[in-house]
Motif scaffolding. Structure first.
Motif, PDB file in Angstrom:
ATOM      1  N   VAL A 119       0.839  -1.199   0.000  1.00  0.00           N
ATOM      2  CA  VAL A 119       0.000   0.000   0.000  1.00  0.00           C
ATOM      3  C   VAL A 119       0.875   1.251   0.000  1.00  0.00           C
ATOM      4  O   VAL A 119       0.614   2.215  -0.728  1.00  0.00           O
ATOM      5  CB  VAL A 119      -0.947  -0.006   1.221  1.00  0.00           C
ATOM      6  N   VAL A 120       1.917   1.243   0.812  1.00  0.00           N
ATOM      7  CA  VAL A 120       2.827   2.382   0.883  1.00  0.00           C
ATOM      8  C   VAL A 120       3.521   2.605  -0.465  1.00  0.00           C
ATOM      9  O   VAL A 120       3.708   3.741  -0.908  1.00  0.00           O
ATOM     10  CB  VAL A 120       3.865   2.169   2.009  1.00  0.00           C
ATOM     11  N   ALA A 121       3.882   1.523  -1.134  1.00  0.00           N
ATOM     12  CA  ALA A 121       4.521   1.648  -2.443  1.00  0.00           C
ATOM     13  C   ALA A 121       3.590   2.343  -3.436  1.00  0.00           C
ATOM     14  O   ALA A 121       4.036   3.087  -4.317  1.00  0.00           O
ATOM     15  CB  ALA A 121       4.916   0.268  -2.959  1.00  0.00           C
ATOM     16  N   ALA A 122       2.289   2.119  -3.287  1.00  0.00           N
ATOM     17  CA  ALA A 122       1.319   2.725  -4.204  1.00  0.00           C
ATOM     18  C   ALA A 122       1.000   4.172  -3.829  1.00  0.00           C
ATOM     19  O   ALA A 122       0.831   5.023  -4.704  1.00  0.00           O
ATOM     20  CB  ALA A 122       0.031   1.892  -4.215  1.00  0.00           C
ATOM     21  N   ARG A 126      -8.930  -1.314   1.313  1.00  0.00           N
ATOM     22  CA  ARG A 126     -10.075  -1.967   1.953  1.00  0.00           C
ATOM     23  C   ARG A 126      -9.914  -3.476   1.949  1.00  0.00           C
ATOM     24  O   ARG A 126     -10.222  -4.159   2.935  1.00  0.00           O
ATOM     25  CB  ARG A 126     -11.382  -1.569   1.259  1.00  0.00           C
ATOM     26  N   SER A 127      -9.441  -4.016   0.845  1.00  0.00           N
ATOM     27  CA  SER A 127      -9.256  -5.465   0.753  1.00  0.00           C
ATOM     28  C   SER A 127      -8.202  -5.956   1.741  1.00  0.00           C
ATOM     29  O   SER A 127      -8.398  -6.970   2.427  1.00  0.00           O
ATOM     30  CB  SER A 127      -8.851  -5.835  -0.673  1.00  0.00           C
ATOM     31  N   LEU A 128      -7.091  -5.223   1.843  1.00  0.00           N
ATOM     32  CA  LEU A 128      -6.045  -5.616   2.793  1.00  0.00           C
ATOM     33  C   LEU A 128      -6.557  -5.514   4.222  1.00  0.00           C
ATOM     34  O   LEU A 128      -6.292  -6.404   5.046  1.00  0.00           O
ATOM     35  CB  LEU A 128      -4.813  -4.728   2.609  1.00  0.00           C
ATOM     36  N   ALA A 129      -7.291  -4.451   4.540  1.00  0.00           N
ATOM     37  CA  ALA A 129      -7.828  -4.293   5.891  1.00  0.00           C
ATOM     38  C   ALA A 129      -8.741  -5.455   6.255  1.00  0.00           C
ATOM     39  O   ALA A 129      -8.760  -5.917   7.404  1.00  0.00           O
ATOM     40  CB  ALA A 129      -8.582  -2.966   6.004  1.00  0.00           C
ATOM     41  N   THR A 156     -20.043  -1.891   9.688  1.00  0.00           N
ATOM     42  CA  THR A 156     -19.135  -2.841   9.049  1.00  0.00           C
ATOM     43  C   THR A 156     -19.723  -4.244   9.027  1.00  0.00           C
ATOM     44  O   THR A 156     -19.237  -5.104   8.308  1.00  0.00           O
ATOM     45  CB  THR A 156     -17.768  -2.876   9.762  1.00  0.00           C
ATOM     46  N   GLN A 157     -20.779  -4.488   9.805  1.00  0.00           N
ATOM     47  CA  GLN A 157     -21.414  -5.804   9.762  1.00  0.00           C
ATOM     48  C   GLN A 157     -22.071  -6.055   8.416  1.00  0.00           C
ATOM     49  O   GLN A 157     -22.304  -7.190   8.035  1.00  0.00           O
ATOM     50  CB  GLN A 157     -22.453  -5.915  10.887  1.00  0.00           C
ATOM     51  N   ARG A 158     -22.361  -4.986   7.693  1.00  0.00           N
ATOM     52  CA  ARG A 158     -23.005  -5.135   6.394  1.00  0.00           C
ATOM     53  C   ARG A 158     -21.997  -5.012   5.254  1.00  0.00           C
ATOM     54  O   ARG A 158     -22.377  -4.990   4.093  1.00  0.00           O
ATOM     55  CB  ARG A 158     -24.110  -4.083   6.240  1.00  0.00           C
ATOM     56  N   SER A 159     -20.722  -4.899   5.611  1.00  0.00           N
ATOM     57  CA  SER A 159     -19.692  -4.788   4.593  1.00  0.00           C
ATOM     58  C   SER A 159     -18.943  -6.101   4.492  1.00  0.00           C
ATOM     59  O   SER A 159     -19.225  -7.057   5.199  1.00  0.00           O
ATOM     60  CB  SER A 159     -18.715  -3.663   4.950  1.00  0.00           C
ATOM     61  N   ARG A 160     -17.928  -6.132   3.635  1.00  0.00           N
ATOM     62  CA  ARG A 160     -17.144  -7.351   3.489  1.00  0.00           C
ATOM     63  C   ARG A 160     -16.126  -7.495   4.597  1.00  0.00           C
ATOM     64  O   ARG A 160     -15.444  -8.492   4.684  1.00  0.00           O
ATOM     65  CB  ARG A 160     -16.468  -7.390   2.115  1.00  0.00           C
ATOM     66  N   MET A 161     -16.000  -6.483   5.457  1.00  0.00           N
ATOM     67  CA  MET A 161     -15.061  -6.594   6.553  1.00  0.00           C
ATOM     68  C   MET A 161     -15.738  -7.273   7.732  1.00  0.00           C
ATOM     69  O   MET A 161     -16.829  -6.882   8.138  1.00  0.00           O
ATOM     70  CB  MET A 161     -14.546  -5.231   6.999  1.00  0.00           C
ATOM     71  N   PHE A 214      -7.663  -2.056  15.986  1.00  0.00           N
ATOM     72  CA  PHE A 214      -9.079  -2.203  15.681  1.00  0.00           C
ATOM     73  C   PHE A 214      -9.759  -0.859  15.443  1.00  0.00           C
ATOM     74  O   PHE A 214     -10.954  -0.793  15.180  1.00  0.00           O
ATOM     75  CB  PHE A 214      -9.795  -2.938  16.816  1.00  0.00           C
ATOM     76  N   VAL A 215      -8.985   0.230  15.561  1.00  0.00           N
ATOM     77  CA  VAL A 215      -9.444   1.550  15.127  1.00  0.00           C
ATOM     78  C   VAL A 215      -8.879   1.861  13.742  1.00  0.00           C
ATOM     79  O   VAL A 215      -9.595   2.348  12.869  1.00  0.00           O
ATOM     80  CB  VAL A 215      -9.022   2.631  16.150  1.00  0.00           C
ATOM     81  N   LEU A 216      -7.601   1.558  13.538  1.00  0.00           N
ATOM     82  CA  LEU A 216      -6.976   1.841  12.248  1.00  0.00           C
ATOM     83  C   LEU A 216      -7.617   1.045  11.115  1.00  0.00           C
ATOM     84  O   LEU A 216      -7.823   1.571  10.007  1.00  0.00           O
ATOM     85  CB  LEU A 216      -5.479   1.515  12.308  1.00  0.00           C
ATOM     86  N   LEU A 217      -7.943  -0.218  11.368  1.00  0.00           N
ATOM     87  CA  LEU A 217      -8.493  -1.066  10.310  1.00  0.00           C
ATOM     88  C   LEU A 217      -9.834  -0.563   9.776  1.00  0.00           C
ATOM     89  O   LEU A 217     -10.020  -0.469   8.565  1.00  0.00           O
ATOM     90  CB  LEU A 217      -8.590  -2.512  10.788  1.00  0.00           C
ATOM     91  N   PRO A 218     -10.802  -0.225  10.621  1.00  0.00           N
ATOM     92  CA  PRO A 218     -12.046   0.313  10.058  1.00  0.00           C
ATOM     93  C   PRO A 218     -11.866   1.694   9.429  1.00  0.00           C
ATOM     94  O   PRO A 218     -12.600   2.052   8.507  1.00  0.00           O
ATOM     95  CB  PRO A 218     -13.008   0.344  11.250  1.00  0.00           C
ATOM     96  N   PHE A 219     -10.874   2.476   9.920  1.00  0.00           N
ATOM     97  CA  PHE A 219     -10.598   3.740   9.240  1.00  0.00           C
ATOM     98  C   PHE A 219     -10.190   3.467   7.796  1.00  0.00           C
ATOM     99  O   PHE A 219     -10.645   4.136   6.863  1.00  0.00           O
ATOM    100  CB  PHE A 219      -9.499   4.524   9.952  1.00  0.00           C
ATOM    101  N   PHE A 220      -9.326   2.475   7.596  1.00  0.00           N
ATOM    102  CA  PHE A 220      -8.959   2.074   6.243  1.00  0.00           C
ATOM    103  C   PHE A 220     -10.193   1.631   5.461  1.00  0.00           C
ATOM    104  O   PHE A 220     -10.325   1.925   4.269  1.00  0.00           O
ATOM    105  CB  PHE A 220      -7.947   0.924   6.285  1.00  0.00           C
ATOM    106  N   ARG A 221     -11.070   0.892   6.126  1.00  0.00           N
ATOM    107  CA  ARG A 221     -12.248   0.348   5.448  1.00  0.00           C
ATOM    108  C   ARG A 221     -13.166   1.460   4.937  1.00  0.00           C
ATOM    109  O   ARG A 221     -13.674   1.397   3.818  1.00  0.00           O
ATOM    110  CB  ARG A 221     -13.015  -0.566   6.418  1.00  0.00           C
TER     111      ARG A 221
END
Length: 248
Positions: free
Chosen positions: A93-96, A149-152, A228-233, A134-141
């Motif tokens: 992600v950082v490379a991109a 989003r896929s990596l998160a 997020t319960q309704r998302s793919r995460m 568990f705060v950073l991951l949904p921020f990414f989402r």
């Protein structure tokens, strides 16, 4: 006469470890981020510097007294291997997307503070994963592009098991959080989200993310993230609070 023996009960740690799904980090392209999230996302990415210290803290934990359970050491070693995978995925992600050099330097100071904190290393890991990652991951989402989003999503599935295993170890060893750890996790999230300020979009509101960290630390749940319960995460913030550390 043939004697049969009932199979030994499977370790609780092994049961949790067996929930993991295999996945492979993939290189990603730079996509569109939510407007207003860019600088904060760079800060959150800078905190990838905490992934390998988590591995180091787990390694330190293996050198200390552990619960008398045959599943503990394999579970911890499995989690250590996951950290390498998370670090690789975040490096793609950082490379991109590139980095904010100032944020990278400040994140190294935060990394040092976590490593030097005197509490049991597995307790530190449990707190860090539960109320920072568990705060950073949904921020990414909610604010990242498709690759982020896929990596998160993939990392969050691992972290579901990590927080359960590390929380169980802390509980079984009778470890309790400290005022210092509470201040450290709050300072970490505050730094990550400080550039957001206030916004009508809750996912771009600093106070919203601070509340999520507080809720995860104190209660093991973040009800305001129910979307997020309704998302793919997976709803990793809904991980059971049973056998997690006590907070005093």
């Amino acid at each position: 006469m043939t004697t049969t023996f009932a199979p030994a009960a499977l370790s609780s740690y092994t049961k949790i470890m067996n929930r993991k799904r295999s996945w492979t980090p993939l290189q990603v392209d730079k996509g569109q981020l939510v407007l207003g999230s860019e600088a904060t996302l760079k800060r959150c990415l800078a905190l990838r510097t905490l992934e390998l210290p988590v591995k180091e803290m787990l390694s330190q934990g293996l050198e200390k007294d552990l619960p008398n359970d045959p599943g503990v050491i394999p579970a911890l070693r499995s989690n250590m291997a996951d950290e390498d995978k998370h670090d690789l995925g975040l490096s793609y992600v950082v490379a991109a997307h590139g980095v904010d050099e100032s944020a990278e330097r400040e994140a190294e100071t935060i990394r040092k503070a976590w490593l030097e904190s005197p509490e049991h290393p597995i307790l530190k890991t449990a707190i860090l994963e539960r109320s920072v990652f568990f705060v950073l991951l949904p921020f990414f989402r909610f604010n990242g592009d498709m690759g982020i989003r896929s990596l998160a999503s993939d990392i969050s599935r691992d972290e579901q098991t990590h927080v359960c295993i590390h929380g169980m170890v802390a509980h079984d060893l009778g470890l309790k959080s400290t005022q210092h750890l509470n201040k450290l996790r709050r300072a970490t999230v505050h730094w990550a989200m400080d550039l957001l300020g206030h916004s009508n979009n809750k996912y771009l509101n600093k106070d919203f993310w601070m509340r999520q960290s507080d809720a995860l630390y104190n209660n093991g749940k973040a009800p305001e993230l129910a979307d997020t319960q309704r998302s793919r995460m997976p709803a990793f913030f809904e991980a059971s609070n049973i056998n997690l550390p006590q907070y005093g």
